[in-house]
Motif scaffolding. Structure first.
Motif, PDB file in Angstrom:
ATOM      1  N   LEU A   1       0.791  -1.228   0.000  1.00 54.75           N
ATOM      2  CA  LEU A   1       0.000   0.000   0.000  1.00 54.75           C
ATOM      3  C   LEU A   1       0.826   1.282   0.000  1.00 54.75           C
ATOM      4  CD1 LEU A   1      -2.769  -1.013   2.567  1.00 54.75           C
ATOM      5  CD2 LEU A   1      -2.978  -0.902   0.085  1.00 54.75           C
ATOM      6  N   TYR A   2       2.065   1.209   0.528  1.00 57.04           N
ATOM      7  CA  TYR A   2       2.825   2.439   0.730  1.00 57.04           C
ATOM      8  C   TYR A   2       4.236   2.330   0.161  1.00 57.04           C
ATOM      9  CZ  TYR A   2      -0.983   3.421   3.946  1.00 57.04           C
ATOM     10  OH  TYR A   2      -2.229   3.616   4.479  1.00 57.04           O
TER      11      TYR A   2
ATOM     12  N   ALA B   1      -2.445   9.445   0.400  1.00 58.69           N
ATOM     13  CA  ALA B   1      -2.340   7.993   0.222  1.00 58.69           C
ATOM     14  C   ALA B   1      -3.296   7.268   1.164  1.00 58.69           C
ATOM     15  CB  ALA B   1      -0.903   7.542   0.479  1.00 58.69           C
ATOM     16  N   LEU B   2      -3.403   7.732   2.396  1.00 61.42           N
ATOM     17  CA  LEU B   2      -4.332   7.135   3.356  1.00 61.42           C
ATOM     18  C   LEU B   2      -5.766   7.240   2.863  1.00 61.42           C
ATOM     19  CD1 LEU B   2      -2.873   8.400   6.753  1.00 61.42           C
ATOM     20  CD2 LEU B   2      -3.301   6.010   6.168  1.00 61.42           C
ATOM     21  N   GLN B   3      -6.153   8.429   2.418  1.00 65.78           N
ATOM     22  CA  GLN B   3      -7.517   8.646   1.948  1.00 65.78           C
ATOM     23  C   GLN B   3      -7.815   7.793   0.717  1.00 65.78           C
ATOM     24  OE1 GLN B   3      -7.205  12.898   1.546  1.00 65.78           O
ATOM     25  NE2 GLN B   3      -8.081  13.297   3.567  1.00 65.78           N
ATOM     26  N   THR B   4      -6.831   7.671  -0.171  1.00 66.75           N
ATOM     27  CA  THR B   4      -7.004   6.844  -1.362  1.00 66.75           C
ATOM     28  C   THR B   4      -7.195   5.383  -0.994  1.00 66.75           C
ATOM     29  OG1 THR B   4      -5.690   8.341  -2.733  1.00 66.75           O
ATOM     30  CG2 THR B   4      -5.931   6.074  -3.516  1.00 66.75           C
ATOM     31  N   ASN B   5      -6.387   4.893  -0.053  1.00 69.12           N
ATOM     32  CA  ASN B   5      -6.492   3.491   0.357  1.00 69.12           C
ATOM     33  C   ASN B   5      -7.831   3.198   1.015  1.00 69.12           C
ATOM     34  OD1 ASN B   5      -3.990   2.555  -0.591  1.00 69.12           O
ATOM     35  ND2 ASN B   5      -2.922   3.323   1.214  1.00 69.12           N
ATOM     36  N   TYR B   6      -8.312   4.137   1.831  1.00 68.94           N
ATOM     37  CA  TYR B   6      -9.629   3.947   2.438  1.00 68.94           C
ATOM     38  C   TYR B   6     -10.720   3.968   1.370  1.00 68.94           C
ATOM     39  CZ  TYR B   6      -8.636   3.832   7.432  1.00 68.94           C
ATOM     40  OH  TYR B   6      -8.235   3.441   8.692  1.00 68.94           O
ATOM     41  N   SER B   7     -10.617   4.893   0.422  1.00 69.25           N
ATOM     42  CA  SER B   7     -11.612   4.984  -0.651  1.00 69.25           C
ATOM     43  C   SER B   7     -11.641   3.709  -1.495  1.00 69.25           C
ATOM     44  CB  SER B   7     -11.319   6.188  -1.550  1.00 69.25           C
ATOM     45  OG  SER B   7     -11.423   7.396  -0.828  1.00 69.25           O
ATOM     46  N   ASN B   8     -10.484   3.088  -1.655  1.00 67.23           N
ATOM     47  CA  ASN B   8     -10.382   1.868  -2.457  1.00 67.23           C
ATOM     48  C   ASN B   8     -10.719   0.612  -1.657  1.00 67.23           C
ATOM     49  OD1 ASN B   8      -9.585   3.403  -4.641  1.00 67.23           O
ATOM     50  ND2 ASN B   8      -7.391   3.064  -4.312  1.00 67.23           N
ATOM     51  N   GLY B   9     -11.058   0.774  -0.385  1.00 71.61           N
ATOM     52  CA  GLY B   9     -11.422  -0.380   0.438  1.00 71.61           C
ATOM     53  C   GLY B   9     -10.246  -1.254   0.828  1.00 71.61           C
ATOM     54  N   ALA B  10      -9.061  -0.662   0.908  1.00 71.11           N
ATOM     55  CA  ALA B  10      -7.861  -1.453   1.186  1.00 71.11           C
ATOM     56  C   ALA B  10      -7.856  -2.065   2.581  1.00 71.11           C
ATOM     57  CB  ALA B  10      -6.618  -0.579   1.011  1.00 71.11           C
TER      58      ALA B  10
ATOM     59  N   GLY C   1      -9.563  -3.880  12.798  1.00 71.42           N
ATOM     60  CA  GLY C   1      -9.159  -2.759  13.627  1.00 71.42           C
ATOM     61  C   GLY C   1      -9.262  -1.422  12.920  1.00 71.42           C
ATOM     62  N   ALA C   2      -9.535  -1.445  11.605  1.00 76.37           N
ATOM     63  CA  ALA C   2      -9.649  -0.215  10.829  1.00 76.37           C
ATOM     64  C   ALA C   2     -11.114   0.118  10.588  1.00 76.37           C
ATOM     65  CB  ALA C   2      -8.927  -0.370   9.494  1.00 76.37           C
ATOM     66  N   THR C   3     -11.388   1.397  10.336  1.00 76.02           N
ATOM     67  CA  THR C   3     -12.751   1.793  10.016  1.00 76.02           C
ATOM     68  C   THR C   3     -13.183   1.150   8.706  1.00 76.02           C
ATOM     69  OG1 THR C   3     -11.786   3.815   9.107  1.00 76.02           O
ATOM     70  CG2 THR C   3     -12.784   3.970  11.284  1.00 76.02           C
ATOM     71  N   GLN C   4     -14.418   0.663   8.682  1.00 74.05           N
ATOM     72  CA  GLN C   4     -14.950  -0.027   7.528  1.00 74.05           C
ATOM     73  C   GLN C   4     -15.999   0.848   6.831  1.00 74.05           C
ATOM     74  OE1 GLN C   4     -13.768  -3.643   7.087  1.00 74.05           O
ATOM     75  NE2 GLN C   4     -12.328  -2.459   8.310  1.00 74.05           N
ATOM     76  N   ALA C   5     -16.362   0.461   5.621  1.00 77.22           N
ATOM     77  CA  ALA C   5     -17.352   1.223   4.862  1.00 77.22           C
ATOM     78  C   ALA C   5     -18.674   1.316   5.628  1.00 77.22           C
ATOM     79  CB  ALA C   5     -17.568   0.561   3.500  1.00 77.22           C
ATOM     80  N   ALA C   6     -19.049   0.232   6.316  1.00 75.59           N
ATOM     81  CA  ALA C   6     -20.300   0.231   7.077  1.00 75.59           C
ATOM     82  C   ALA C   6     -20.249   1.235   8.233  1.00 75.59           C
ATOM     83  CB  ALA C   6     -20.579  -1.170   7.616  1.00 75.59           C
ATOM     84  N   ASP C   7     -19.062   1.419   8.818  1.00 68.75           N
ATOM     85  CA  ASP C   7     -18.918   2.396   9.907  1.00 68.75           C
ATOM     86  C   ASP C   7     -19.136   3.813   9.371  1.00 68.75           C
ATOM     87  OD1 ASP C   7     -18.136   0.238  11.554  1.00 68.75           O
ATOM     88  OD2 ASP C   7     -16.050   0.474  10.922  1.00 68.75           O
ATOM     89  N   PHE C   8     -18.489   4.114   8.252  1.00 68.42           N
ATOM     90  CA  PHE C   8     -18.652   5.429   7.631  1.00 68.42           C
ATOM     91  C   PHE C   8     -20.118   5.661   7.254  1.00 68.42           C
ATOM     92  CE2 PHE C   8     -14.050   4.823   6.558  1.00 68.42           C
ATOM     93  CZ  PHE C   8     -13.572   5.970   7.166  1.00 68.42           C
TER      94      PHE C   8
END
Length: 222
Positions: free
Chosen positions: A112-113, A189-198, A204-211
């Motif tokens: 990812l990075y 990069a963080l925002q992109t990875n979250y947007s891509n569902g990485a 332990g990470a925020t999921q799409a359902a949480d958002f």
């Protein structure tokens, strides 16, 4: 593994074998697991700098975890000496606060990075300090647990309880993002990875359902 054996059965090592052995010993001394060493040496296209930065981050995390556990033990002993009986409720809270954090797997981070972004992670961690980073991570663990419980229970998004969770979410997001604003490339990069569902497979990470739940709560404010 030797390149060959002599007629008498003795192992014969070529210069390349000795070089690989030296590399293995160096990486083992730096704390790398054997499977990580094999992957790094067998895939020359992998960037050693990325592997070393990830290893350094993992070691720093482990040191921070051990320091918190040591501090928790110290507080438990101090409580025992001053009050007499053990306070198991207080002990449970201390142990929970000192529990090791669940990191994202190194192989996943490597995908990812870039090395530059991992270096930025180190700068963010150094500027924020281990206690602040640990406090934020514990805050997210606690908040995500409560958000998911509320969502699963079908909590009314317009309720006061739901709004309180959304307010906590906004405050913790701001607290987290404040440490990354000095590293805009990493933040992107963080925002992109979250947007891509990485991170969807990492509990332990925020999921799409949480958002989505928090978005429903904010939409219900009117």
């Amino acid at each position: 593994r030797p390149s060959a054996r002599s007629d008498a059965g003795y192992r014969l090592y070529a210069e390349a074998d000795l070089l690989r052995l030296g590399q293995i010993l160096i990486l083992r001394a730096l704390g790398f697991r054997l499977e990580r060493i094999g992957a790094l040496l067998d895939q020359p296209e992998r960037d050693p700098e990325i592997a070393l930065r990830l290893q350094r981050m993992a070691l720093n995390r482990r040191v921070d975890d051990l320091r918190r556990i040591d501090a928790a033990i110290g507080r438990l002993l101090e409580t025992r000496q001053t009050t007499g009986p053990w306070d198991w409720d207080a002990a449970a809270k201390l142990v929970g606060a000192a529990a090791p954090r669940i990191p994202i797997e190194e192989d996943e981070m490597e995908k990812l990075y870039t090395a530059e972004q991992l270096a930025a992670f180190e700068r963010v961690g150094a500027a924020a300090g281990p206690e602040e980073i640990a406090a934020i991570e514990r805050g997210w663990v606690d908040l995500l647990t409560r958000v998911r419980t509320a969502s699963a229970a079908g909590l009314n998004p317009a309720s006061a309880e739901a709004r309180a969770l959304a307010d906590e979410w906004a405050a913790l997001t701001e607290r987290t993002m404040a440490h990354y604003r000095a590293e805009p490339a990493l933040l992107e990069a963080l925002q992109t990875n979250y947007s891509n569902g990485a991170f969807e497979s990492h509990e332990g990470a925020t999921q799409a359902a949480d958002f989505a739940f928090i978005a429903q709560v904010n939409a219900a404010r009117g």
